[in-house]
Design a protein around this motif. Structure first.
Motif, PDB file in Angstrom:
ATOM      1  N   ALA A 108       0.638  -1.182  -0.089  1.00  0.00           N
ATOM      2  CA  ALA A 108      -0.125   0.056   0.137  1.00  0.00           C
ATOM      3  C   ALA A 108       0.967   1.200   0.028  1.00  0.00           C
ATOM      4  CB  ALA A 108      -1.037  -0.022   1.211  1.00  0.00           C
ATOM      5  N   THR A 109       2.134   1.309   0.642  1.00  0.00           N
ATOM      6  CA  THR A 109       3.042   2.401   0.745  1.00  0.00           C
ATOM      7  C   THR A 109       3.435   2.636  -0.540  1.00  0.00           C
ATOM      8  OG1 THR A 109       3.765   1.814   2.865  1.00  0.00           O
ATOM      9  CG2 THR A 109       5.032   3.082   1.636  1.00  0.00           C
ATOM     10  N   VAL A 110       3.974   1.813  -1.418  1.00  0.00           N
ATOM     11  CA  VAL A 110       4.574   1.799  -2.815  1.00  0.00           C
ATOM     12  C   VAL A 110       3.404   2.053  -3.654  1.00  0.00           C
ATOM     13  CG1 VAL A 110       5.636   0.611  -4.650  1.00  0.00           C
ATOM     14  CG2 VAL A 110       6.289   0.186  -2.045  1.00  0.00           C
ATOM     15  N   LEU A 111       2.244   1.465  -3.682  1.00  0.00           N
ATOM     16  CA  LEU A 111       1.166   1.930  -4.562  1.00  0.00           C
ATOM     17  C   LEU A 111       0.616   3.283  -4.346  1.00  0.00           C
ATOM     18  CD1 LEU A 111      -0.666  -1.635  -4.643  1.00  0.00           C
ATOM     19  CD2 LEU A 111       0.810  -0.590  -6.472  1.00  0.00           C
ATOM     20  N   GLY A 112       0.397   3.592  -3.097  1.00  0.00           N
ATOM     21  CA  GLY A 112      -0.239   4.719  -2.702  1.00  0.00           C
ATOM     22  C   GLY A 112       0.539   6.001  -2.947  1.00  0.00           C
ATOM     23  N   ASN A 113       2.015   5.920  -2.706  1.00  0.00           N
ATOM     24  CA  ASN A 113       2.809   7.010  -2.928  1.00  0.00           C
ATOM     25  C   ASN A 113       3.182   6.987  -4.351  1.00  0.00           C
ATOM     26  OD1 ASN A 113       3.677   8.369  -0.363  1.00  0.00           O
ATOM     27  ND2 ASN A 113       3.803   6.179   0.326  1.00  0.00           N
ATOM     28  N   GLY A 114       3.397   5.794  -5.147  1.00  0.00           N
ATOM     29  CA  GLY A 114       3.760   5.888  -6.453  1.00  0.00           C
ATOM     30  C   GLY A 114       2.384   6.377  -7.155  1.00  0.00           C
ATOM     31  N   LEU A 115       1.194   6.367  -6.868  1.00  0.00           N
ATOM     32  CA  LEU A 115       0.022   6.874  -7.486  1.00  0.00           C
ATOM     33  C   LEU A 115      -0.065   8.167  -7.453  1.00  0.00           C
ATOM     34  CD1 LEU A 115      -2.960   6.583  -8.979  1.00  0.00           C
ATOM     35  CD2 LEU A 115      -3.872   6.314  -6.677  1.00  0.00           C
ATOM     36  N   ILE A 116       0.482   8.862  -6.407  1.00  0.00           N
ATOM     37  CA  ILE A 116       0.463  10.599  -6.131  1.00  0.00           C
ATOM     38  C   ILE A 116       1.690  10.662  -7.073  1.00  0.00           C
ATOM     39  CG2 ILE A 116       1.497  12.256  -4.645  1.00  0.00           C
ATOM     40  CD1 ILE A 116       0.169  10.615  -2.231  1.00  0.00           C
ATOM     41  N   VAL A 117       2.961  10.358  -7.110  1.00  0.00           N
ATOM     42  CA  VAL A 117       3.758  10.535  -8.080  1.00  0.00           C
ATOM     43  C   VAL A 117       3.392  10.497  -9.564  1.00  0.00           C
ATOM     44  CG1 VAL A 117       6.096  10.049  -8.824  1.00  0.00           C
ATOM     45  CG2 VAL A 117       5.950   9.722  -6.609  1.00  0.00           C
ATOM     46  N   VAL A 118       2.743   9.559 -10.045  1.00  0.00           N
ATOM     47  CA  VAL A 118       2.188   9.543 -11.212  1.00  0.00           C
ATOM     48  C   VAL A 118       1.182  10.437 -11.604  1.00  0.00           C
ATOM     49  CG1 VAL A 118       1.076   8.042 -13.049  1.00  0.00           C
ATOM     50  CG2 VAL A 118       2.902   7.109 -11.470  1.00  0.00           C
ATOM     51  N   THR A 119       0.153  10.658 -10.761  1.00  0.00           N
ATOM     52  CA  THR A 119      -0.847  11.755 -11.019  1.00  0.00           C
ATOM     53  C   THR A 119      -0.316  13.148 -11.172  1.00  0.00           C
ATOM     54  OG1 THR A 119      -2.263  10.269  -9.657  1.00  0.00           O
ATOM     55  CG2 THR A 119      -3.120  12.273  -9.810  1.00  0.00           C
ATOM     56  N   VAL A 120       0.752  13.536 -10.283  1.00  0.00           N
ATOM     57  CA  VAL A 120       1.094  14.900 -10.061  1.00  0.00           C
ATOM     58  C   VAL A 120       1.760  15.074 -11.523  1.00  0.00           C
ATOM     59  CG1 VAL A 120       2.730  16.442  -9.143  1.00  0.00           C
ATOM     60  CG2 VAL A 120       1.241  15.253  -7.876  1.00  0.00           C
ATOM     61  N   HIS A 121       2.570  14.210 -11.948  1.00  0.00           N
ATOM     62  CA  HIS A 121       3.461  14.318 -13.159  1.00  0.00           C
ATOM     63  C   HIS A 121       2.408  14.182 -14.416  1.00  0.00           C
ATOM     64  CE1 HIS A 121       6.732  13.765 -10.657  1.00  0.00           C
ATOM     65  NE2 HIS A 121       7.544  13.948 -11.481  1.00  0.00           N
ATOM     66  N   ILE A 122       1.211  13.541 -14.511  1.00  0.00           N
ATOM     67  CA  ILE A 122       0.484  13.716 -15.772  1.00  0.00           C
ATOM     68  C   ILE A 122      -0.708  14.445 -15.884  1.00  0.00           C
ATOM     69  CG2 ILE A 122       1.184  10.995 -16.107  1.00  0.00           C
ATOM     70  CD1 ILE A 122      -1.692  10.491 -15.156  1.00  0.00           C
ATOM     71  N   SER A 123      -1.080  15.035 -14.420  1.00  0.00           N
ATOM     72  CA  SER A 123      -2.245  15.772 -14.268  1.00  0.00           C
ATOM     73  C   SER A 123      -1.888  17.335 -14.584  1.00  0.00           C
ATOM     74  CB  SER A 123      -3.072  15.687 -13.114  1.00  0.00           C
ATOM     75  OG  SER A 123      -3.826  16.575 -12.872  1.00  0.00           O
ATOM     76  N   LYS A 124      -2.531  18.058 -15.426  1.00  0.00           N
ATOM     77  CA  LYS A 124      -2.408  19.359 -15.907  1.00  0.00           C
ATOM     78  C   LYS A 124      -2.888  20.452 -14.675  1.00  0.00           C
ATOM     79  CE  LYS A 124      -2.335  18.594 -20.669  1.00  0.00           C
ATOM     80  NZ  LYS A 124      -2.913  19.257 -22.090  1.00  0.00           N
ATOM     81  N   SER A 125      -3.866  19.498 -13.859  1.00  0.00           N
ATOM     82  CA  SER A 125      -4.303  20.529 -12.730  1.00  0.00           C
ATOM     83  C   SER A 125      -3.495  20.546 -11.490  1.00  0.00           C
ATOM     84  CB  SER A 125      -5.651  20.217 -12.364  1.00  0.00           C
ATOM     85  OG  SER A 125      -5.797  18.894 -12.018  1.00  0.00           O
ATOM     86  N   LEU A 126      -2.382  19.585 -11.372  1.00  0.00           N
ATOM     87  CA  LEU A 126      -1.819  19.771 -10.446  1.00  0.00           C
ATOM     88  C   LEU A 126      -0.405  20.009 -10.573  1.00  0.00           C
ATOM     89  CD1 LEU A 126      -2.922  16.031  -8.802  1.00  0.00           C
ATOM     90  CD2 LEU A 126      -3.752  18.349  -8.312  1.00  0.00           C
ATOM     91  N   CYS A 127      -0.236  21.432 -11.177  1.00  0.00           N
ATOM     92  CA  CYS A 127       1.032  22.083 -11.686  1.00  0.00           C
ATOM     93  C   CYS A 127       1.923  23.124 -10.677  1.00  0.00           C
ATOM     94  CB  CYS A 127       0.977  22.590 -13.020  1.00  0.00           C
ATOM     95  SG  CYS A 127      -0.307  23.866 -12.976  1.00  0.00           S
ATOM     96  N   SER A 128       1.044  23.357  -9.454  1.00  0.00           N
ATOM     97  CA  SER A 128       1.437  24.041  -8.518  1.00  0.00           C
ATOM     98  C   SER A 128       2.716  23.493  -7.931  1.00  0.00           C
ATOM     99  CB  SER A 128       0.406  24.684  -7.680  1.00  0.00           C
ATOM    100  OG  SER A 128       0.024  23.407  -6.617  1.00  0.00           O
TER     101      SER A 128
END
Length: 305
Positions: free
Chosen positions: A35-55
């Motif tokens: 859960a640690t790897v998947l949860g934190n990995g999901l945040i890393v991937v989501t931030v890098h591909i999402s245009k709304s999380l560019c701050s």
């Protein structure tokens, strides 16, 4: 003193001695690590591909999540596999490597938490100048500075440890390699080394904690001039960060800012900050953040399509 090592392999005493309890721990901690790897990995991937999380806030959050994966992976996989082993061994070089990287990623996380507090301070107290102050270049420099700080800290810790002679016994009273348990195995007095380690770790913790507290005092004072909706949004963001700070600094301070002991409670506290806390961080940041939750939903909907 010459470095005369008769010991090339070390044995962990482990968390518990009972084989059945260790199997239960394996069943509990393996999903936590995944859960640690998947949860934190999901945040890393989501931030890098999402245009709304560019701050900058999300850039620092993705950096923190990456460090959480690295820190947890330094200790937890070995700990979990050892739960199924009768004799838990590690080479002396492997032990020193584990100490180096656990302290390295641990201090990177401390500095990143301070950087994130500074980011919130600028966003709330100097909103009109926020994008100028927290420019793309500045954000990358702050993250790079965090990694450099962790590297310097770990080099100091490991340079203190390498010259020590280890001639037996070779049983570490812990479930992973750390400085104080290893010092107890040295064939020489390690009082000064222990003091240097405590000062090195203690200074980083105290200075970082003071900066964090000072930042949030200023933020809370400045929030009086904001609207009710502005205060609510700012406090929601800050609450997530404060929760993570408490989860990280509480157990860490208990272990590193006091003299070493033989209490079993030290191992249990260590389980919290090495196994549990890295899993909780993505939960804390996503549960209270609508933008992050929406970006994750969008990410999964795109995958399904």
């Amino acid at each position: 003193m010459a470095n005369e090592n008769n010991v090339t392999e070390l044995i962990f005493s482990g968390l518990f001695q009972d084989a059945e309890v260790q199997k239960v721990c394996f069943v509990l901690f393996l999903p936590v690590y995944l859960a640690t790897v998947l949860g934190n990995g999901l945040i890393v991937v989501t931030v890098h591909i999402s245009k709304s999380l560019c701050s900058p806030m999300y850039f620092f959050l993705s950096s923190l999540s990456l460090v959480e994966i690295c820190y947890s992976s330094t200790i937890v996989p070995k700990f979990i596999t050892d739960l199924l082993e009768k004799v838990k061994t590690i080479s002396l070089k492997g032990c020193l490597a584990q100490i180096f990287f656990s302290h390295f990623f641990g201090v990177v996380e401390v500095i990143l938490l301070v950087v994130m507090a500074y980011d919130r301070y600028v966003a709330i107290c100097k909103p009109l100048h926020y994008m100028n102050i927290m420019s793309h270049q500045v954000c990358h420099m702050l993250v790079a500075g965090s990694w450099l700080g962790g590297l310097i800290h770990s080099i100091i810790q490991i340079l203190i440890t390498i010259p020590l002679p280890f001639c037996g016994p070779n049983v570490i009273d812990h479930y992973f390699c750390d400085l104080q348990p290893l010092f107890k195995l040295a064939c020489t007095d390690t009082f000064m080394e222990g003091v240097i380690v405590m000062v090195n770790s203690g200074l980083i913790s105290i200075v970082s904690l003071l900066i964090l507290m000072f930042s949030y005092v200023i933020i809370l004072v400045n929030l009086r001039n904001h609207s009710a909706e502005g205060r609510r949004k700012a406090l929601s963001t800050c609450a997530s960060h404060i929760t993570v700070v408490i989860l990280f600094f509480g157990p860490g301070a208990f272990i590193y800012m006091r003299p070493s002991s033989t209490f079993t409670v030290d191992k249990l506290v260590a389980v919290f900050y090495t196994v549990i806390t890295p899993m909780l961080n993505p939960i804390v940041y996503t549960l209270r953040n609508a933008e992050m939750k929406n970006a994750i939903r969008k990410f999964w909907s795109q995958k399904e399509n």
